[in-house]
Write a protein that holds these residues in place. Structure first.
Motif, PDB file in Angstrom:
ATOM      1  N   TYR A 115      -5.263  -8.743   1.658  1.00 29.42           N
ATOM      2  CA  TYR A 115      -6.416  -7.940   2.270  1.00 29.42           C
ATOM      3  C   TYR A 115      -8.039  -7.617   2.010  1.00 29.42           C
ATOM      4  O   TYR A 115      -8.760  -7.942   1.411  1.00 29.42           O
ATOM      5  CB  TYR A 115      -6.293  -6.375   1.908  1.00 29.42           C
ATOM      6  CG  TYR A 115      -6.938  -5.040   1.958  1.00 29.42           C
ATOM      7  CD1 TYR A 115      -6.742  -4.931   2.892  1.00 29.42           C
ATOM      8  CD2 TYR A 115      -7.717  -4.820   1.297  1.00 29.42           C
ATOM      9  CE1 TYR A 115      -7.335  -2.948   3.317  1.00 29.42           C
ATOM     10  CE2 TYR A 115      -8.722  -3.741   1.598  1.00 29.42           C
ATOM     11  CZ  TYR A 115      -8.493  -2.866   2.553  1.00 29.42           C
ATOM     12  OH  TYR A 115      -9.153  -1.742   2.391  1.00 29.42           O
TER      13      TYR A 115
ATOM     14  N   ASP B 279      -2.157  -5.734  -0.130  1.00 30.09           N
ATOM     15  CA  ASP B 279      -3.100  -4.859  -0.108  1.00 30.09           C
ATOM     16  C   ASP B 279      -4.559  -4.550  -0.664  1.00 30.09           C
ATOM     17  O   ASP B 279      -5.022  -4.996  -1.648  1.00 30.09           O
ATOM     18  CB  ASP B 279      -2.810  -3.239   0.565  1.00 30.09           C
ATOM     19  CG  ASP B 279      -3.154  -2.524   1.823  1.00 30.09           C
ATOM     20  OD1 ASP B 279      -4.286  -2.195   1.768  1.00 30.09           O
ATOM     21  OD2 ASP B 279      -2.761  -2.655   3.162  1.00 30.09           O
ATOM     22  N   ASP B 280      -4.565  -3.315  -0.602  1.00 26.49           N
ATOM     23  CA  ASP B 280      -5.892  -3.081  -1.559  1.00 26.49           C
ATOM     24  C   ASP B 280      -5.879  -3.193  -2.857  1.00 26.49           C
ATOM     25  O   ASP B 280      -4.847  -3.273  -3.482  1.00 26.49           O
ATOM     26  CB  ASP B 280      -6.848  -1.520  -0.984  1.00 26.49           C
ATOM     27  CG  ASP B 280      -8.493  -1.411  -1.089  1.00 26.49           C
ATOM     28  OD1 ASP B 280      -9.269  -2.643  -1.601  1.00 26.49           O
ATOM     29  OD2 ASP B 280      -8.880  -0.486  -0.161  1.00 26.49           O
TER      30      ASP B 280
ATOM     31  N   LYS C  86      -5.160  -9.100   6.188  1.00 26.59           N
ATOM     32  CA  LYS C  86      -5.405  -7.359   7.266  1.00 26.59           C
ATOM     33  C   LYS C  86      -6.390  -7.481   6.811  1.00 26.59           C
ATOM     34  O   LYS C  86      -6.815  -7.302   5.516  1.00 26.59           O
ATOM     35  CB  LYS C  86      -4.355  -6.007   5.909  1.00 26.59           C
ATOM     36  CG  LYS C  86      -5.085  -5.135   6.766  1.00 26.59           C
ATOM     37  CD  LYS C  86      -3.805  -4.398   5.826  1.00 26.59           C
ATOM     38  CE  LYS C  86      -3.871  -2.889   6.288  1.00 26.59           C
ATOM     39  NZ  LYS C  86      -3.203  -1.813   5.601  1.00 26.59           N
TER      40      LYS C  86
ATOM     41  N   ARG D 132      -4.102  -1.643  14.903  1.00 30.46           N
ATOM     42  CA  ARG D 132      -3.609  -0.272  14.349  1.00 30.46           C
ATOM     43  C   ARG D 132      -3.949  -0.018  15.245  1.00 30.46           C
ATOM     44  O   ARG D 132      -5.254   0.138  15.483  1.00 30.46           O
ATOM     45  CB  ARG D 132      -4.293  -0.180  12.954  1.00 30.46           C
ATOM     46  CG  ARG D 132      -4.072  -0.320  11.859  1.00 30.46           C
ATOM     47  CD  ARG D 132      -2.199   0.360  11.313  1.00 30.46           C
ATOM     48  NE  ARG D 132      -2.616   1.413  10.843  1.00 30.46           N
ATOM     49  CZ  ARG D 132      -3.482   1.736   9.628  1.00 30.46           C
ATOM     50  NH1 ARG D 132      -2.897   1.261   8.683  1.00 30.46           N
ATOM     51  NH2 ARG D 132      -4.228   2.706   8.963  1.00 30.46           N
TER      52      ARG D 132
ATOM     53  N   ASP E  86      -3.969   6.795   8.820  1.00 37.46           N
ATOM     54  CA  ASP E  86      -3.021   6.729   7.973  1.00 37.46           C
ATOM     55  C   ASP E  86      -1.767   6.736   8.663  1.00 37.46           C
ATOM     56  O   ASP E  86      -1.595   7.669   8.793  1.00 37.46           O
ATOM     57  CB  ASP E  86      -3.319   6.321   6.640  1.00 37.46           C
ATOM     58  CG  ASP E  86      -4.687   4.793   6.745  1.00 37.46           C
ATOM     59  OD1 ASP E  86      -4.777   3.889   7.918  1.00 37.46           O
ATOM     60  OD2 ASP E  86      -4.538   4.836   5.028  1.00 37.46           O
TER      61      ASP E  86
ATOM     62  N   TRP F  48       1.214  -1.177   0.437  1.00 38.38           N
ATOM     63  CA  TRP F  48       0.032  -0.138  -0.352  1.00 38.38           C
ATOM     64  C   TRP F  48       0.844   1.274   0.299  1.00 38.38           C
ATOM     65  O   TRP F  48       0.115   2.212  -0.797  1.00 38.38           O
ATOM     66  CB  TRP F  48      -1.194   0.124   1.017  1.00 38.38           C
ATOM     67  CG  TRP F  48      -1.766   1.179   0.849  1.00 38.38           C
ATOM     68  CD1 TRP F  48      -1.723   2.159   2.252  1.00 38.38           C
ATOM     69  CD2 TRP F  48      -3.382   1.874   0.686  1.00 38.38           C
ATOM     70  NE1 TRP F  48      -3.324   3.701   1.710  1.00 38.38           N
ATOM     71  CE2 TRP F  48      -3.343   2.587   0.746  1.00 38.38           C
ATOM     72  CE3 TRP F  48      -3.609   0.766  -0.924  1.00 38.38           C
ATOM     73  CZ2 TRP F  48      -4.551   3.034   0.406  1.00 38.38           C
ATOM     74  CZ3 TRP F  48      -4.501   1.379  -1.573  1.00 38.38           C
ATOM     75  CH2 TRP F  48      -5.248   3.197  -1.234  1.00 38.38           C
TER      76      TRP F  48
ATOM     77  N   CYS G  88     -11.885   0.143   1.123  1.00 39.53           N
ATOM     78  CA  CYS G  88     -11.598   2.545   1.660  1.00 39.53           C
ATOM     79  C   CYS G  88     -11.183   2.289  -0.300  1.00 39.53           C
ATOM     80  O   CYS G  88     -11.635   3.681  -0.141  1.00 39.53           O
ATOM     81  CB  CYS G  88     -10.052   2.109   1.991  1.00 39.53           C
ATOM     82  SG  CYS G  88     -10.536   1.681   3.628  1.00 39.53           S
ATOM     83  N   GLY G  89     -10.623   0.922  -1.433  1.00 34.29           N
ATOM     84  CA  GLY G  89     -10.604   1.257  -2.517  1.00 34.29           C
ATOM     85  C   GLY G  89     -11.704   1.265  -3.199  1.00 34.29           C
ATOM     86  O   GLY G  89     -11.778   1.312  -4.636  1.00 34.29           O
TER      87      GLY G  89
ATOM     88  N   TRP H 242      -8.158   1.138  12.923  1.00 27.18           N
ATOM     89  CA  TRP H 242      -7.825   2.352  13.352  1.00 27.18           C
ATOM     90  C   TRP H 242      -7.428   2.963  14.447  1.00 27.18           C
ATOM     91  O   TRP H 242      -8.083   4.194  15.299  1.00 27.18           O
ATOM     92  CB  TRP H 242      -7.852   3.717  12.311  1.00 27.18           C
ATOM     93  CG  TRP H 242      -8.822   3.293  10.506  1.00 27.18           C
ATOM     94  CD1 TRP H 242      -7.174   2.809   9.934  1.00 27.18           C
ATOM     95  CD2 TRP H 242      -9.541   2.819  10.440  1.00 27.18           C
ATOM     96  NE1 TRP H 242      -7.561   2.316   9.163  1.00 27.18           N
ATOM     97  CE2 TRP H 242      -9.302   2.572   8.995  1.00 27.18           C
ATOM     98  CE3 TRP H 242     -10.951   3.910  10.241  1.00 27.18           C
ATOM     99  CZ2 TRP H 242     -10.149   2.658   8.102  1.00 27.18           C
ATOM    100  CZ3 TRP H 242     -11.770   3.411   9.144  1.00 27.18           C
ATOM    101  CH2 TRP H 242     -11.431   2.805   8.295  1.00 27.18           C
TER     102      TRP H 242
ATOM    103  N   CYS I  60      -7.575  -3.434  11.207  1.00 28.58           N
ATOM    104  CA  CYS I  60      -7.069  -2.418  10.884  1.00 28.58           C
ATOM    105  C   CYS I  60      -8.522  -1.628  11.271  1.00 28.58           C
ATOM    106  O   CYS I  60      -9.074  -1.075   9.847  1.00 28.58           O
ATOM    107  CB  CYS I  60      -6.447  -2.253   9.423  1.00 28.58           C
ATOM    108  SG  CYS I  60      -6.659  -1.046   8.484  1.00 28.58           S
TER     109      CYS I  60
ATOM    110  N   ASP J 183      -9.225  -4.208   6.770  1.00 29.05           N
ATOM    111  CA  ASP J 183      -9.931  -3.065   7.147  1.00 29.05           C
ATOM    112  C   ASP J 183     -11.302  -2.809   7.454  1.00 29.05           C
ATOM    113  O   ASP J 183     -11.973  -3.105   7.335  1.00 29.05           O
ATOM    114  CB  ASP J 183      -9.986  -2.291   5.859  1.00 29.05           C
ATOM    115  CG  ASP J 183      -9.302  -1.136   6.115  1.00 29.05           C
ATOM    116  OD1 ASP J 183      -9.079  -0.216   6.578  1.00 29.05           O
ATOM    117  OD2 ASP J 183      -8.481  -0.892   4.052  1.00 29.05           O
TER     118      ASP J 183
END
Ligand code: GLA
Length: 410
Positions: free
Chosen positions: A121, A80-81, A155, A208, A212, A45, A129-130, A191, A189, A157
């Motif tokens: 991910y 990742d994404d 991972k 996390r 980010d 990422w 998120c993407g 946050w 993840c 999210d």
């Protein structure tokens, strides 16, 4: 029903048949023994964002081995994404056929053939998120798919999770991974929104603690509706969390930005501090084109050893004077790591009188024994011997840099 005995037998048979179909008990506890020390690896990422494909991932796996990163302890290759394509008519997720034409099983096989592990991910919400398909409503199916592909690390999210409660959502994916039966590290993840350090230790292996990371030493990047954080900002947000970390369950201050554009001393300070706080060391740079300076930082075995120390005690900030922070980390066997972090714009002096400055750690119940035999001091970046704790330590630390030492018990 003529006979009461027959009635009882019928009832028993019905109950037995019913319970046969319902005797699976969900297991909401993570797989054990997967992260005795903070996980180490690489993630796509920070450098590549959505620009991932199988050729690049294979090249990164090759580079992880050829550069010596694998030898230094980096094991996971985490995509990742944005690897996702669509779900099929039965709900199974497939990778983007243009970016991953050989499929994820073939990629995992390749990564495994190099003695490495593969991470993937997903997201607890309807979309990542993407904007790719999330796992909400497909948790058990996705976990089975990842297991079939040979995934070792997930991972997970937290975008687009309206109405979900974090603890429940992460327990659901843990139960799904358990049901699928392939041991996977679970990287939570969300946050730090819902205090994952409180409920996370049994559910995942790392969580996390912040939003980010942003590739700068000391700044905030304001995106309007959200912010990303410089290395110092992330470090400050770890305050009060160290008692939650330990073998198998780690605070995650986000992935490394080493080699992504900060100056060398800032990268060195970033890496040193991540080691001091026992952070997962997930490189986020292009391993195919690392400068010698970046290699020297990521593969400083003495600093990696501080991060990976078997005691798994997260270090702590002891004092701050003129923007010079002094951090301590107790190590297995009675050694200590000490890091002087200069956050100011000018060089700052270090002056420690070990006989006078008493260091007690209330969390780990360890202390630096000043009346025992003096510790030997080694500079972990220059590798130079710096005497013992019998004499005061005097040095200068340049701006945005560290002096990192190990006190070795004699
Ligand atoms: C969130 C995560 C990041 C990254 C992106 C991908 O922002 O916190 O680490 O995974 O999503 O879209």
């Amino acid at each position: 029903m003529k006979s009461p005995l027959l009635l009882v037998l019928c009832l028993i048979a019905t109950f037995a048949a019913y319970s046969q179909g319902n005797n699976y008990k969900q297991n909401y506890t993570k797989f054990q023994n997967l992260a005795p020390t903070p996980p180490m690896g690489w993630n796509s990422w920070n450098k590549f964002a959505c620009n991932v494909n199988e050729q690049m991932i294979r090249q990164i796996a090759d580079a992880l081995v050829s550069t010596g990163m694998k030898e230094a302890g980096y094991t996971y290759i985490n995509i990742d994404d944005c690897w996702h394509g669509d779900r099929d008519s039965l709900g199974f997720i497939h990778p983007d056929p243009k970016r991953f034409p050989s499929g994820m099983k073939a990629l995992a096989d390749y990564i495994h053939s190099k003695g490495l592990k593969m991470g993937i991910y997903s997201d607890a919400g309807s979309q990542t998120c993407g904007g790719r398909p999330g796992s909400r409503g497909y948790e058990f199916q996705d976990a089975q798919t990842y297991a079939k592909w040979g995934v070792d690390y997930l991972k997970y999210d937290w975008c687009n999770t309206e109405g979900l409660k974090a603890e429940g959502a992460y327990k659901t994916i843990t139960a799904a991974l358990q049901k699928a039966g392939r041991p996977m590290v679970l990287s939570i993840c969300e946050w730090g929104n819902d205090k994952p350090w409180v409920w996370g230790p049994n559910v995942g292996h790392l969580w996390r603690t912040t939003g980010d990371i942003y590739n700068c030493f000391d700044c905030i990047n304001d995106h309007g509706s959200w912010k990303s954080w410089g290395v110092m900002q992330i470090l400050d947000k770890q305050e009060g969390l160290r008692q939650y970390a330990g073998p198998g369950h780690w605070n995650d201050p986000d992935m490394l930005e080493v080699g992504n554009g900060m100056v060398e001393n800032e990268d060195r300070a970033h890496f040193s501090m991540w080691a001091m706080i026992a952070a997962p060391l997930i490189a986020g740079n292009d391993l195919r084109s690392m400068s010698p300076a970046t290699k020297a930082i990521l593969m400083n075995k003495d600093v990696v050893a501080i991060d990976q120390d078997a005691a798994g005690i997260q270090g702590f900030k002891h004092t701050v004077k003129d923007s010079l922070e002094t951090w301590f980390k107790p190590l297995a066997g009675g050694d200590w790591a000490v890091c002087f972090l200069n956050r100011s714009k000018s060089t700052q002096p270090v002056n420690v009188d070990w006989s006078r400055d008493v260091i007690n750690d209330a969390v780990s119940k360890q202390s630096i024994a000043t009346n025992a035999k003096p510790y030997l001091i080694t500079n972990l970046w220059t590798k130079q011997a710096m005497g013992t704790t019998a004499q005061p330590l005097k040095a200068n630390v340049p701006s945005h840099d560290v002096l990192m030492i190990r006190l070795r018990k004699q």
